[in-house]
Design an enzyme around this catalytic site. Structure first.
Site, PDB file in Angstrom:
ATOM      1  N   GLU A 142       0.821  -1.217   0.000  1.00 29.25           N
ATOM      2  CA  GLU A 142       0.000   0.000   0.000  1.00 29.25           C
ATOM      3  C   GLU A 142       0.857   1.269   0.000  1.00 29.25           C
ATOM      4  O   GLU A 142       0.370   2.354   0.308  1.00 29.25           O
ATOM      5  CB  GLU A 142      -0.970   0.031   1.200  1.00 29.25           C
ATOM      6  CG  GLU A 142      -1.638  -1.287   1.530  1.00 29.25           C
ATOM      7  CD  GLU A 142      -2.510  -1.827   0.413  1.00 29.25           C
ATOM      8  OE1 GLU A 142      -2.675  -1.138  -0.611  1.00 29.25           O
ATOM      9  OE2 GLU A 142      -3.042  -2.947   0.552  1.00 29.25           O
ATOM     10  N   ASP A 173      -0.843  -0.987 -10.457  1.00 27.37           N
ATOM     11  CA  ASP A 173      -1.021  -2.411 -10.209  1.00 27.37           C
ATOM     12  C   ASP A 173      -0.885  -3.160 -11.534  1.00 27.37           C
ATOM     13  O   ASP A 173      -1.491  -2.765 -12.545  1.00 27.37           O
ATOM     14  CB  ASP A 173      -2.404  -2.700  -9.624  1.00 27.37           C
ATOM     15  CG  ASP A 173      -2.518  -2.297  -8.169  1.00 27.37           C
ATOM     16  OD1 ASP A 173      -1.500  -2.335  -7.462  1.00 27.37           O
ATOM     17  OD2 ASP A 173      -3.637  -1.950  -7.739  1.00 27.37           O
TER      18      ASP A 173
END
Length: 515
Positions: free
Chosen positions: A190, A329
């Site tokens: 994260e 991502d």
């Protein structure tokens, strides 16, 4: 076509590949299906692209993060066998559509059958016995820099320092065991950071890591040493990254691209293009790859032009060649955005032709794209760029669960792990279940309301396993503790090399916190 005049500085693409541990924890709609969709949609085409780039002599084209928990699934025999079955099922569903009497469905089925057959061939040739041999070859070719990370993707700032340091060192060791190299760079889960973690990175041998742009107050034109260490923080350039995908817009939303959310419910295939943001699923137009292909090229040119402008502007602002880092991502490319892998390959091939130097994070550090030291604030790449997604009121029950389970586990380890003694499989499993409990994915899925029930169930399942093993072990029921540990380990078959003896002792953790 873009201007080909060379521009100053370097562009670096960073991809972060991650899924939580899904094997043996449900199949549909959430569970292993998520893994196999991402494998087929993203990992197969992205690594196929990297092999082509390597074969054509390209080197240092990007930095690629692969989390240990994803790497474990891509090597797991059950997952590999199930992925093979999933690809075969995709072929069968496509075959069913290809013999339909309805023209649109028949065209869809024929196209999907060819895609499924190509994916099956790729999987049989490169992935059938696990990802690690193929990943080693890709890494050894020099086409990418491989980034590592902590063992089971915890939200590190909220994790007890003992487990935090253990998870990182074990994650780097796991990477070395799989790929023959210990990563010098990491993608912290994260992009989460708390002041002081830079010292832990330095102690673990980490040389650089990623943060989000606001963590550096938007000044991402150079890497920055953190605190009084030599560990470098690279910041994600949001102006460039958000050009591709942001919470509100981006290329994948174009009307010509394949729609992710619309299914042909008879076959499970995706027949439609986006068409329009407010067009309901039943009214969306059929997907046309040729229509999409022309848009891909426009978006490639737009992105390259944007990178050129950004490099020129940032280099002028800081008075020296600048660095621009775009980070995403990996699963965006292919799984969420069907055309993403094609766009990605064209971008990476055309950037040098457009006068843009391309390189890795490690290369940027070696070539001096480094500024003055900085003290970083508590931060993440989540909503608000703080920790609210993982510690806000909507997940307070998981925060409390994580704290209780961690305290229970560490207290048990202090009693069960005897210095100088042999390996304790019961203690190993306590640590393993604790790390699965505190995965950052569970609070994220709750906060974003994406399969929240599944996430809560997973967290409590692993918490229950931790507690019952601890209870048996500390109550003197050794045989039961061993039986429980054995059965819970077999249920996941994950991180067999994890050794609880390597968890830092309480006294050492206390000394480190006081520094």
């Amino acid at each position: 076509m873009c201007d080909a005049t060379p521009v100053p500085g370097q562009f670096t693409l960073v991809l972060h590949s991650h899924l939580p541990w899904l094997a043996h924890h449900g199949r549909w709609p959430v569970g292993e299906e998520w893994l196999y969709q991402s494998w087929a949609g993203s990992y197969l085409p992205v690594f196929d692209m990297l092999r082509r780039l390597a074969d054509d002599g390209l080197r240092d084209v990007m930095s690629l993060g692969i989390t240990p928990v994803l790497a474990a699934q891509l090597d797991d025999p059950h997952c590999c066998a199930s992925m093979y079955e999933w690809l075969a099922d995709w072929q069968l569903r496509a075959c069913e559509a290809a013999v339909s009497r309805e023209d649109t469905r028949r065209v869809l089925g024929t196209r999907e059958y060819r895609s499924a057959a190509a994916a099956m061939r790729d999987f049989e040739q490169h992935w059938r016995h696990g990802a690690s041999p193929m990943l080693r070859r890709v890494a050894d070719s020099g086409v990418v820099e491989i980034l590592g990370g902590p063992l089971a993707h915890p939200f590190a700032p909220l994790l007890d320092p003992r487990l935090r340091r253990f998870s990182l060192s074990e994650g780097l060791a796991d990477a070395h065991a799989r790929w023959g190299r210990r990563p010098r760079g990491i993608w912290a889960p994260e992009c989460a950071f708390a002041p002081g973690m830079e010292a832990e990175y330095a102690a673990a041998g980490v040389g650089h890591f990623m943060v989000d742009g606001p963590t550096l107050h938007g000044d991402t034109a150079l890497a920055r040493p953190v605190g009084d260490t030599d560990v470098l923080a690279f910041g994600r350039d949001l102006q460039v990254s958000y050009r591709v995908w942001s919470p509100k817009s981006g290329y994948p939303g174009h009307g010509a691209y394949r729609d992710f959310h619309t299914y042909d419910h008879g076959t499970g295939l995706k027949p439609a293009r986006v068409t329009g943001k407010k067009v309901p699923g039943h009214a969306k137009k059929p997907y046309d790859p040729q229509r999409a292909d022309a848009v891909i090229d426009r978006h490639v040119d737009d992105f390259i032009a944007h990178i050129r402008r950004r490099l020129i502007d940032e280099s002028a602002r800081i008075g020296r060649p600048a660095l621009v880092v775009a980070a995403f991502d990996t699963e965006l490319f292919g799984h969420w955005w069907h055309e993403g892998p094609i766009w990605l390959e064209r971008v990476l091939r055309r950037l040098p032709e457009a006068g843009v130097r391309v390189g890795t994070l490690a290369g940027a550090a070696a070539d001096g794209f480094v500024g003055e030291p900085v003290d970083l604030p508590a931060s993440s790449w989540g909503s608000g760029k703080d920790w609210r997604v993982w510690e806000g009121p909507q997940v307070s029950h998981l925060v409390q669960l994580n704290a209780e389970v961690t305290e229970t586990a560490l207290a048990a380890l202090d009693k069960l792990v005897v210095p100088g003694a042999g390996r304790n499989r019961v203690a190993d499993q306590i640590v393993r279940e604790t790390l699965l409990t505190v995965s950052s994915d569970w609070p994220f899925m709750v906060s974003k309301d994406t399969a929240a029930h599944y996430a809560v169930t997973r967290a409590h399942t692993h918490a229950h396993a931790t507690r019952e093993i601890v209870d048996a072990a500390l109550s003197g029921r050794d045989r039961e503790a061993q039986r429980l540990s054995h059965n819970w380990f077999r249920a996941d078959n994950l991180f067999a090399d994890l050794d609880a003896r390597r968890v830092p002792p309480a006294m050492a953790a206390g000394r480190a916190e006081s520094i």
